[in-house]
Design an enzyme around this catalytic site. Structure first.
Site, mmCIF file in Angstrom:
data_model
loop_
_atom_site.group_PDB
_atom_site.id
_atom_site.type_symbol
_atom_site.label_atom_id
_atom_site.label_comp_id
_atom_site.label_asym_id
_atom_site.label_seq_id
_atom_site.Cartn_x
_atom_site.Cartn_y
_atom_site.Cartn_z
ATOM 1 N N CYS A 1 -5.842 9.467 14.206
ATOM 2 C CA CYS A 1 -5.709 8.749 12.935
ATOM 3 C C CYS A 1 -5.252 9.708 11.830
ATOM 4 O O CYS A 1 -5.485 10.909 11.897
ATOM 5 C CB CYS A 1 -7.049 8.120 12.559
ATOM 6 S SG CYS A 1 -6.955 7.053 11.109
ATOM 7 N N ASP B 1 -6.503 9.894 9.027
ATOM 8 C CA ASP B 1 -7.689 10.201 8.222
ATOM 9 C C ASP B 1 -7.837 11.718 8.011
ATOM 10 O O ASP B 1 -7.734 12.505 8.963
ATOM 11 C CB ASP B 1 -8.922 9.648 8.968
ATOM 12 C CG ASP B 1 -10.155 9.622 8.096
ATOM 13 O OD1 ASP B 1 -10.666 8.527 7.836
ATOM 14 O OD2 ASP B 1 -10.613 10.711 7.677
ATOM 15 N N ARG C 1 -10.258 13.519 7.595
ATOM 16 C CA ARG C 1 -11.410 14.177 8.228
ATOM 17 C C ARG C 1 -11.226 14.377 9.727
ATOM 18 O O ARG C 1 -12.063 14.981 10.390
ATOM 19 C CB ARG C 1 -12.671 13.328 7.975
ATOM 20 C CG ARG C 1 -12.963 13.119 6.502
ATOM 21 C CD ARG C 1 -13.912 11.954 6.292
ATOM 22 N NE ARG C 1 -13.310 10.686 6.688
ATOM 23 C CZ ARG C 1 -13.936 9.520 6.665
ATOM 24 N NH1 ARG C 1 -15.191 9.449 6.272
ATOM 25 N NH2 ARG C 1 -13.322 8.414 7.044
ATOM 26 N N HIS D 1 -11.993 7.323 15.691
ATOM 27 C CA HIS D 1 -13.073 8.039 14.999
ATOM 28 C C HIS D 1 -13.990 7.080 14.238
ATOM 29 O O HIS D 1 -13.623 5.939 13.964
ATOM 30 C CB HIS D 1 -12.481 9.080 14.036
ATOM 31 C CG HIS D 1 -11.767 8.469 12.876
ATOM 32 N ND1 HIS D 1 -12.341 8.322 11.633
ATOM 33 C CD2 HIS D 1 -10.532 7.931 12.765
ATOM 34 C CE1 HIS D 1 -11.474 7.744 10.815
ATOM 35 N NE2 HIS D 1 -10.371 7.492 11.479
ATOM 36 N N CYS E 1 -13.594 4.570 10.358
ATOM 37 C CA CYS E 1 -12.123 4.464 10.228
ATOM 38 C C CYS E 1 -11.750 3.321 9.272
ATOM 39 O O CYS E 1 -12.132 2.174 9.477
ATOM 40 C CB CYS E 1 -11.494 4.231 11.597
ATOM 41 S SG CYS E 1 -9.697 4.141 11.517
HETATM 42 ZN ZN LIG Z 1 -8.966 6.165 10.872
#
Ligand SMILES: [Zn+2]
Length: 194
Positions: free
Chosen positions: A21, A23, A25, A81, A84
């Site tokens: 992803c 993202d 993190r 993850h 999300c």
């Molecule tokens: Zn995500």
């Protein structure tokens, strides 16, 4: 790192393609403890591997084709993850109402109806995240470059879920039919991927 990049300057031979992803993190090299040159990464919202289509060929499909066809990666990992935003968007369509590109992209994920019967919201999100990973692993097999190798057992396809809070990874175990902690305990038998 000059020495390392000097060695890498003439080519790459990554161990895997990781679809993760976008993202902030989720950091593929940190999760896998790998260095430059070891991981070919495709990142997009929701770690999506769209079903192959000759009409709709986007960046994700190009990454898959290049990693498998040219770099000959022996493994593909789809890594979802916890927490999300894309999975949350699927569960709460209202939050993405004014985001047409995101809304369209979510169509590549699972339907919220698949988890509608789960009452606990935390469990519901976790289940949707896992279902999405498995769906994207299946989608990989629609790509001609992957399918050819998959049929001959020449490529490993793996589904992971990364937990942001603990840093732990769960991997799909085909034989047991569930996600289990990864890597396995020393001596523990596991089936390899999907
Ligand atoms: Zn995500």
């Amino acid at each position: 790192m000059r020495g390392m990049f000097g060695q890498l300057s003439e080519g790459q031979e990554p161990h895997a393609l990781m679809i993760a992803c976008s993202d902030s993190r989720v950091v593929p090299n940190l999760i896998t403890d790998t260095r430059p040159g070891e991981l070919f990464v495709e990142r997009n919202p929701g770690n999506i591997a769209p079903v192959f289509s000759t009409k709709l060929m986007g960046a994700a499909s190009a990454s898959i084709e290049y990693a498998v066809g040219v770099l000959q990666v022996p493994n593909i990992i789809v890594c979802g993850h916890s927490d999300c935003g894309v999975m949350k968007g699927i569960l709460s369509p209202k939050t993405v109402k004014k985001l047409p590109a995101v809304r369209h992209w979510l169509e590549f994920g699972p339907s919220p109806e698949e988890v509608a019967e789960i009452e606990d919201p935390v469990e519901r999100l976790e289940m949707l995240t896992e279902l999405n990973v498995l769906m994207q692993v299946e989608n990989l097999k629609t790509h001609p470059s992957v399918a050819a190798k998959w049929k001959k057992g020449r490529i490993g396809l793996f589904g992971w879920v990364f937990d942001i809070e603990t840093g732990a990874v769960r991997a799909w175990d085909e034989k047991k039919g569930k996600f289990l902690p990864w890597p396995p305990e020393p001596g523990e038998k596991r089936t390899k991927g999907k």
